[in-house]
Scaffold this motif. Sequence first.
Motif, short mmCIF file in Angstrom:
data_model
loop_
_atom_site.label_atom_id
_atom_site.label_comp_id
_atom_site.label_asym_id
_atom_site.label_seq_id
_atom_site.Cartn_x
_atom_site.Cartn_y
_atom_site.Cartn_z
N MET A 1 7.29 13.37 -56.61
CA MET A 1 8.55 12.75 -55.32
C MET A 1 9.23 11.68 -56.03
SD MET A 1 7.79 12.15 -51.36
CE MET A 1 7.44 13.72 -51.04
N GLN A 2 10.35 11.57 -55.69
CA GLN A 2 10.98 10.08 -56.23
C GLN A 2 11.92 9.75 -55.08
OE1 GLN A 2 13.66 10.83 -59.81
NE2 GLN A 2 13.11 8.77 -60.45
N LEU A 3 11.92 8.23 -55.11
CA LEU A 3 12.51 7.64 -54.14
C LEU A 3 13.52 6.78 -55.03
CD1 LEU A 3 10.77 5.67 -51.40
CD2 LEU A 3 12.78 4.70 -52.39
N LEU A 4 14.78 6.92 -54.78
CA LEU A 4 15.84 6.55 -55.29
C LEU A 4 16.65 5.42 -54.41
CD1 LEU A 4 17.63 9.78 -56.57
CD2 LEU A 4 15.91 8.42 -57.80
N LEU A 5 16.61 4.15 -54.90
CA LEU A 5 17.16 2.95 -54.11
C LEU A 5 18.34 2.53 -54.71
CD1 LEU A 5 13.74 1.03 -53.69
CD2 LEU A 5 14.96 2.21 -52.01
N PRO A 6 19.62 3.09 -54.18
CA PRO A 6 20.93 2.33 -54.82
C PRO A 6 21.35 1.28 -54.07
CG PRO A 6 21.32 4.37 -53.61
CD PRO A 6 19.77 3.96 -53.58
N ARG A 7 22.45 0.69 -54.57
CA ARG A 7 23.09 -0.40 -54.01
C ARG A 7 23.83 0.12 -52.77
NH1 ARG A 7 26.95 -5.63 -55.77
NH2 ARG A 7 27.35 -6.27 -53.69
N TRP A 8 24.47 1.32 -53.23
CA TRP A 8 25.57 1.85 -52.17
C TRP A 8 24.90 3.58 -52.18
CZ3 TRP A 8 28.02 -0.88 -56.06
CH2 TRP A 8 28.52 -2.24 -55.59
N LEU A 9 24.57 4.03 -50.89
CA LEU A 9 24.51 5.35 -51.07
C LEU A 9 25.61 6.19 -50.37
CD1 LEU A 9 20.98 7.10 -50.24
CD2 LEU A 9 23.06 8.08 -49.62
N ILE A 10 26.31 7.13 -50.85
CA ILE A 10 27.65 7.64 -50.28
C ILE A 10 27.36 9.17 -50.22
CG2 ILE A 10 29.88 8.10 -50.90
CD1 ILE A 10 29.89 5.56 -52.66
N PRO A 11 26.80 9.49 -49.03
CA PRO A 11 26.43 11.00 -48.76
C PRO A 11 27.72 12.02 -48.77
CG PRO A 11 26.44 9.88 -46.84
CD PRO A 11 26.96 8.88 -47.75
N VAL A 12 28.91 11.58 -48.82
CA VAL A 12 30.20 12.37 -48.36
C VAL A 12 30.27 13.11 -47.02
CG1 VAL A 12 31.46 14.18 -49.41
CG2 VAL A 12 30.36 12.76 -51.01
N GLN A 13 29.11 13.67 -46.81
CA GLN A 13 28.93 14.12 -45.43
C GLN A 13 27.85 13.61 -44.57
OE1 GLN A 13 31.15 15.93 -43.78
NE2 GLN A 13 29.65 15.90 -41.92
N PRO A 14 27.95 12.55 -43.73
CA PRO A 14 29.25 12.18 -43.16
C PRO A 14 29.99 11.16 -44.11
CG PRO A 14 27.35 11.06 -42.06
CD PRO A 14 26.94 12.07 -42.94
N ARG A 15 31.20 10.94 -43.68
CA ARG A 15 31.76 9.81 -44.51
C ARG A 15 31.27 8.58 -44.27
NH1 ARG A 15 38.47 11.36 -43.97
NH2 ARG A 15 38.42 13.12 -45.31
N ALA A 16 30.46 7.80 -45.06
CA ALA A 16 29.81 6.64 -44.93
C ALA A 16 29.51 5.97 -46.08
CB ALA A 16 28.73 6.86 -43.97
N VAL A 17 29.38 4.86 -46.03
CA VAL A 17 28.59 4.10 -47.25
C VAL A 17 27.35 3.43 -46.73
CG1 VAL A 17 28.82 2.24 -48.97
CG2 VAL A 17 30.88 3.74 -48.56
N LEU A 18 26.43 3.70 -47.34
CA LEU A 18 24.82 3.40 -46.58
C LEU A 18 24.46 2.09 -47.65
CD1 LEU A 18 23.56 6.69 -45.45
CD2 LEU A 18 24.84 4.95 -44.18
N THR A 19 24.02 0.99 -47.04
CA THR A 19 23.53 0.11 -48.07
C THR A 19 22.15 -0.13 -47.56
OG1 THR A 19 24.18 -1.77 -46.68
CG2 THR A 19 25.65 -1.21 -48.45
#
Length: 432
Positions: A1-19
């Motif tokens: 299992m891997q946990l990825l921690l980006p500065r910005w997470l952009i799922p595309v659906q929904p339209r959002a930028v998650l920090t």
Amino acid sequence: MQLLLPRWLIPVQPRAVLTEHALVVDGSRIVDLLPATTALARYPDAKVLHLPEHALLPGLVNLHAHSAMTLLRGYADDLALMDWLGQHIWPAEARHVSDEFVFDGTLLAIAEMIAGGTTCANDMYFHHGAVARAALAGDFRMVVGCSILEFPTAYAADADGYLRRALDAIDEFRGEALLGFTLAPHAPYTVSDATFRRVITLADELLIGIHCHIHETEDEIAGSLKEHGVRPLERLAGLGLLGSNLVAAHMVHTTDEELALLARHGVHVAHNPSSNLKLASGFARIADQLAAGINVGIGTDGAASNNKLDLFAEMRLAALLAKGHSGDAQALPAWQALEMATLNGARALGWEERIGSLEVGKEADLIAVDLSAVATQPCYDPVSQLVYSAGRSQVSHVWIAGRAVYADHRYLHLDLADVQARARRWQGRICA
């Protein structure tokens, strides 16, 4: 299992930028998307990858490609489409295309696409088994388009031969998780009514898609009017080809009535802005296509007519052309361009439940893009930066079906020296 921690997470659906959010991958799938602090507490044994200046987003989907033609990159530039095909490309292919050529060229294309953040391509070429084997060798997600023509090549003598070889390849690679197949009648001007009818029947029986060049040039339309008395799309509609399993590549020249017809039948369009410009095919009415409710994805076409397989460049060009051609600066905003290169492409392939966005349960086709470079600073809006400022060289990590294939700008499984050596050998043969 891997946990990825980006500065910005952009799922595309929904339209959002998650920090301050994390994405959790287990095996081939996304199993969680949640605040970072919660993720670290909930998954204490997970392997953690910090991506402090990165955007994490779905892998890009190249909706129209001829991967093996990377070996003809730059071979015959600055020519009109039919001169380029008839006098240069088709003769070169007749001399050189083989299983070895297609495997080596496709592997070269896969290396280029992976490093540029593309994790899936909708291909169209010959020697379908070689395309499939190259995709598996590169851990790459590929829809193998089985080209169909009326005239003979070294691969098959006639349409029946192309169809037999397509069915053989589909049977051989049945069950491979990273592979899909389409029947790919080349274009209305190279395929007969009878063959189109057979393609429709077989695609329905096999539950696979159809991939075809349509309305690429004005000459194509003029030729159809002369030979059939109708424009190509009207002819194909009469044959029953139009449907939600069809990806229509290019669709540059369209009337309002044709846009309504495409929308009504659920046809998907693969927009190829660089190739359309380089071959002087024209300006596709992408803003109008989207407004009509047509699902539009983005393709590169082949490297022989582009000359690179760079979806970051295609996203930017698609957005700019839509604005310039429509006279509307708000046409095709950055969010929509990113959706075209990800979720729209997945939807066109019938894979929107599997890839194209970062959602729990989907397969983990992911890319990380480092936005710390001078060219992407300061960063007010990471989606805008990805479309208008970032380049493919800023892709630092790539995962396909949860498997890391590229990390810190290095291939993890491909032997790049070998891939390049194969390309140089083909250059020598072709020049000779």
